[in-house]
Design a protein around this motif. Structure first.
Motif, PDB file in Angstrom:
ATOM      1  N   ARG A  98       1.022  -1.041  -0.319  1.00 57.10           N
ATOM      2  CA  ARG A  98       0.087   0.186  -0.215  1.00 57.10           C
ATOM      3  C   ARG A  98       0.704   1.701   0.372  1.00 57.10           C
ATOM      4  O   ARG A  98       1.629   1.180   0.407  1.00 57.10           O
ATOM      5  CB  ARG A  98      -0.994   0.311   1.148  1.00 57.10           C
ATOM      6  N   ASP A 126       4.115   1.985   3.260  1.00 53.89           N
ATOM      7  CA  ASP A 126       3.121   1.187   4.362  1.00 53.89           C
ATOM      8  C   ASP A 126       4.142   0.444   5.103  1.00 53.89           C
ATOM      9  O   ASP A 126       4.913  -0.538   4.916  1.00 53.89           O
ATOM     10  CB  ASP A 126       2.149   0.176   3.931  1.00 53.89           C
ATOM     11  N   GLU A 127       4.173   0.702   6.356  1.00 54.45           N
ATOM     12  CA  GLU A 127       5.583   0.869   7.383  1.00 54.45           C
ATOM     13  C   GLU A 127       5.022  -1.482   7.244  1.00 54.45           C
ATOM     14  O   GLU A 127       6.610  -2.010   7.871  1.00 54.45           O
ATOM     15  CB  GLU A 127       5.089   1.150   8.395  1.00 54.45           C
ATOM     16  N   LEU A 128       4.242  -1.495   7.343  1.00 53.35           N
ATOM     17  CA  LEU A 128       4.013  -3.073   7.944  1.00 53.35           C
ATOM     18  C   LEU A 128       4.787  -3.381   6.696  1.00 53.35           C
ATOM     19  O   LEU A 128       5.594  -4.744   7.274  1.00 53.35           O
ATOM     20  CB  LEU A 128       2.236  -3.247   7.933  1.00 53.35           C
TER      21      LEU A 128
END
Lengths: 412, 463, 74
Positions: C2, C61-63
């Motif tokens: 994302r 997106d960090e995840l």
């Protein structure tokens, strides 16, 4: 207290480390010694001024250049060409830059640069394969110079059989930007003039040829143009080609060389890069902050009296924006004098900002990323043979003239 | 460290965020970043995780992205309880609970309201339910409209030429679809940018083949025997055959669920102070209820302390961060939300950006570039100062004008600039429509000085 | 993966569209269109684009990034 600091910055003796001088300069954020340029050295002021529509990049708006040691005709002026878009304001700047971009980047040519990745890798591989004796390498002459010139030849569509001649002209032009004080000035001037003429004639011939038989190279597409409002005259095209050649060449060589020098001074980072080539991406951004190839922009002038930090800079004054100083401004970057590719917030001024931001930025990035990660991967235990290395004389386009290194071998 | 109420809240308190879109998500992330370790609940009426809306009227309608693939990237893991697909339908301020539509109640120690806005529906409900009539706000809306456009309708009618309506028209033309735009005002974007810029936007639409009809209203929609829209009736007496209609009449604030709660909420939004704390209907600021995003209206120092509500992406992010910070700070550590309004739109290949509050402007001057080339900077003046600016494909200059607004610089601009053309030296009337006449989504609403929408009756104590 | 671009910050320098042309595209001279959910195969190019953005407007997106550190692309 700052008397003479500009001469110190221009003084070759300080080329290897101008940063303490910039630090001194930032104490007087708008520095003016009475006769010379107004010098801007802090991050936020430079950032603002690069987006200030009252500032012109067109030297014809300068009231006088007497006090400015960097105000002298070079490059395209000396070729008797009209100014390139680098030295023009909108709308002319926008029109020429847009036309130049058309065959180069998005929206019309979104894949040109991406599609060059393979070719760039091949050039890098070829140059490293041919480094010869690993015990004694001059990274400038053997790698960082030939790489961007070969790349520009491919981009512009210079036929392979002409590349050698092209390299000679490019080298002479490069030398003219960085005169050796020991050489005979008359002789140097003649050589420079001759190669400018020859290069100009060569490019003009190539343009004519491409108008008749266009290929898919950038010069062909620029020569063919795109409708009456989107076509360049031959003179405009020559200025533009000269700009692409000089700017694409002189800056990348410094970026790569400054990069390798910085890596060799930070062996832990060099090791990380070898183990993790993807680090090259943030590393090059940090490099553009830490050791930018263009140290300062010496050609801005206000169209009206403007006020910066309470100081009035009169209309027509010469202004220098010291990008390399803004990049080391502790008010903007924590621990600004430390090279840290893991830095979270690297919004540097290394490629400028605003409408004149570096046209070739995406290429410069790819070239430097590839060059540094491949050198890190293939050179076995590389070390500097001298530190600091000898620098080029040029204070604006700052970088080593030679970077002599040794290594234990070259990996396949 | 002293075990203050704030420390307890941070360690084991309960924070509830109503509204699981951009503002709600960014606020929740900010709270975790600030060390909030208690329970965090996000309540959203849609069944989806927070997604990004701007692509819905651009990439999605152009077929370059899917409506169900615009989920917002996360800044960090949230460890939150998600109550999705269930709208909140009541607030008990005394008991500190939020009531959900399914009957559940969720208790809170601190509440953030970020319920945003929804598309204003077509006023005639039966006509609005015809097949082929759309609004565009949600992911489901975007998916449905993208499908309808991909099916190749013969003519699309867009009602309302605000930003969203204009972007939809642009996407239709790019897909080669015939499109008519019907706008009540004199031109597209006039509510947000005024008549001078509206005229440029109108030319842009017509050049790209939009059948733009201004000064006109759609008086009714007509369906066929199967309940599909087939035509629209216009106020000039004509009838337009169309098989897709997009109602793009701006937005309504999602505040109905707060009716009767005692919070200062109404059709114009929820009033809050500069620190994002909500007012109650008496005009008294609450301690534990905060507001952020499109549903908030808050006073702004740069614009005469009028209450300002902004349907802007950047405002949602900035206000959410400020609200989250303030919710977890002692009063001396709180920050005001002083964002300078800024937004963008992309239509007909032109990048339109704006800062400040153009709609407050009475005059405009073209400081750079040329309207004829669709590449210019327009600067708005109000009472002798710079109040807003707009750029068409000229965004790299915009920050300079933002600084002029922040510095309350004089208008007309007393200096020249690069690319100043001969027509750019003189200010002209900005030509905004009469504010009492509704326009289609000005996206910035100035709503006066009163924090509470409802008048209250003063009853002296003890009588 | 994302991603989102803060288009208030974006000034159309187009570095992302040069470096990751399958994810980012210029629409006109200055407008930017992008795919908010890029294919995993684009990870490296998206990382280049995000690093090169002169106004640091691209949020990935960090995840996703964290997951990328642990496992190769699925």
């Amino acid at each position: 207290m700052n008397d003479g600091i500009l001469s110190q910055i221009l003084d070759y003796a300080n080329r290897a480390n101008p940063y303490p001088l910039y630090e001194e300069l930032r104490k007087t954020p708008v520095f003016h010694d009475g006769t010379g340029p107004y010098v801007i050295s802090t991050y936020h002021d430079i950032q603002s001024l690069l987006h200030d529509p009252r500032l012109s990049s067109d030297s014809r708006n300068l009231a006088a250049t007497a006090g400015d040691p960097l105000a002298e005709g070079e490059g395209e002026e000396a070729m008797a060409l009209p100014p390139s878009f680098l030295k023009l304001d909108p709308p002319e700047h926008d029109r020429l830059r847009r036309m130049t971009n058309r065959p180069f980047g998005p929206p019309h040519s979104p894949r040109r640069v991406d599609s060059m990745r393979g070719g760039l890798k091949d050039i890098v591989t070829g140059l490293i394969d041919n480094l010869g004796d690993p015990g004694r390498i001059d990274l400038v002459d053997q790698f960082a110079y030939p790489f961007p010139v070969t790349m520009i030849c491919q981009l512009l569509g210079v036929p392979r059989e002409d590349e050698a001649r092209f390299h000679v002209w490019a080298d002479t032009l490069a030398a003219s930007l960085d005169p050796d004080p020991d050489a005979d000035p008359a002789e140097r001037q003649r050589a420079t003039h001759d190669s400018r003429m020859e290069l100009g004639m060569y490019l003009a011939g190539l343009i004519e040829e491409r108008r008749k038989n266009p290929g898919d190279d950038m010069l062909s597409q620029l020569a063919v143009g795109h409708g009456p409002d989107e076509s360049m005259s031959t003179m405009e095209l020559l200025s533009t080609a000269a700009l692409l050649l000089i700017a694409g060449h002189e800056t990348t060589v410094n970026l790569i060389t400054n990069g390798m020098l910085t890596l060799l001074r930070n062996p832990d980072v060099l090791r990380q890069l070898r183990e993790e080539p993807a680090l090259a991406v943030p590393l090059v951004e940090e490099l553009l902050r830490f050791e930018p190839p263009v140290q300062l922009l010496p050609q801005r002038t206000p169209l009206v009296d403007i006020e910066v930090r309470g100081i009035t800079i009169p209309k027509g004054s010469s202004m220098w924006l010291i990008l390399a100083s803004g990049n080391r401004d502790p008010a903007r970057f924590e621990d600004a004098d430390r090279f840290d590719p893991h830095r979270k917030d690297i919004q540097h001024l290394g490629l400028g900002s605003g409408i004149h931001s570096c046209f070739g930025a995406p290429l410069a990035r790819l070239e430097a990323q590839l060059a540094l990660s491949e050198l890190a991967r293939r050179l076995e235990n590389p070390r500097l043979l001298e530190d600091p290395p000898p620098y080029r004389r040029n204070a604006v386009l700052r970088g080593p003239r030679h970077l002599r290194i040794t290594c234990d071998g070259i990996r396949p | 460290m002293p075990d203050t109420a704030l420390e307890q809240l941070k360690r084991s308190g309960r924070i509830v965020v109503v509204g699981a879109s951009l503002a709600g998500l960014r606020a929740a992330e900010t709270m975790r970043e600030k060390g909030f370790a208690g329970s965090l609940t996000l309540i959203g009426d849609e069944p989806y995780e927070p997604y990004d809306r701007p692509p819905l009227s651009k990439s999605v309608l152009l077929g370059r992205a899917d409506a169900d693939r615009t989920l917002l990237p996360r800044r960090r893991a949230l460890d939150a309880e998600w109550r999705l697909g269930v709208p909140a339908d009541g607030l008990d301020m005394a008991a500190r609970t939020v009531r959900l539509a399914d009957g559940d109640t969720v208790p809170y120690d601190r509440l953030l309201i970020a319920t945003g806005v929804r598309a204003r529906p077509w006023p005639n409900e039966a006509e609005g339910e015809l097949d082929g009539v759309f609004t565009l706000r949600t992911r489901d809306d975007g998916a449905a409209l993208a499908r309808a456009l991909a099916a190749g309708p013969r003519r699309v009618l867009v009602i309302g030429a605000g930003f969203t309506g204009s972007e939809i028209a642009s996407a239709c033309r790019e897909r080669g679809l015939e499109v008519t735009v019907a706008e009540r005002g004199d031109g597209p974007l006039v509510g947000a940018l005024g008549g001078v810029i509206g005229a440029v936007a109108a030319e842009l639409q017509r050049e790209h083949g939009v059948d733009l009809r201004t000064g006109i209203m759609v008086t009714g929609l007509e369906g066929d025997a199967t309940g599909r829209v087939r035509a629209a009736h216009l106020s000039d007496g004509t009838t337009l055959e169309c098989d897709v209609v997009v109602v793009s009449l701006g937005a309504q604030r999602n505040t109905e669920w707060l009716t009767g709660s005692g919070l200062g909420a109404g059709p114009r939004g929820i009033a809050c102070d500069a620190g994002c704390r909500a007012f109650d209907i008496r005009g008294i600021v609450t301690d534990d209820i905060y507001v952020a995003g499109d549903v908030a209206r808050s006073p702004h120092a740069l614009f005469g302390y009028q209450f300002l509500s902004l349907e802007h992406w950047g405002n949602a992010v900035a206000q959410a961060e400020t609200a989250a910070h303030n919710m977890l700070s002692e009063s001396t550590e709180r920050r005001p939300h002083l964002w300078v309004p800024a937004f963008w739109s992309s239509q007909f290949g032109v990048n339109i950006k704006s800062v400040g509050v153009p709609s407050m402007g009475t005059e405009i001057m073209i400081a750079q570039g040329s309207r004829a080339e669709r590449r210019f900077t327009g600067v708005y003046g109000y009472q002798g100062r710079v109040i807003g600016a707009v750029t068409f494909d000229n965004s790299r200059w915009l920050q300079f004008y933002e600084q002029q607004i922040e510095a309350t610089a004089p208008f007309p601009l007393p200096f020249t600039t690069v690319d100043r053309r001969s027509d750019g030296h003189k200010p002209m009337p900005a030509d905004f429509p009469d504010p009492s006449v509704p326009t289609h989504g000005p996206t910035i609403t100035l709503s006066g000085y009163s924090p509470a929408d409802r008048r209250i009756t003063f009853t002296p104590a003890g009588h | 993966m994302r991603l989102v671009v803060d288009l208030n910050r974006c000034q159309g320098y187009a570095q992302c569209a040069f470096l990751a042309p399958d994810v980012f595209a210029m629409h006109g001279d200055e407008g930017l269109l992008y795919d908010p959910q890029a294919e995993a195969a684009q990870r490296e190019r998206v990382a280049q684009a995000a690093a090169a953005c002169p106004v640091q407007a691209i949020l990935v997106d960090e995840l996703d990034l964290a997951a990328a550190g642990e496992a190769p692309d699925a």
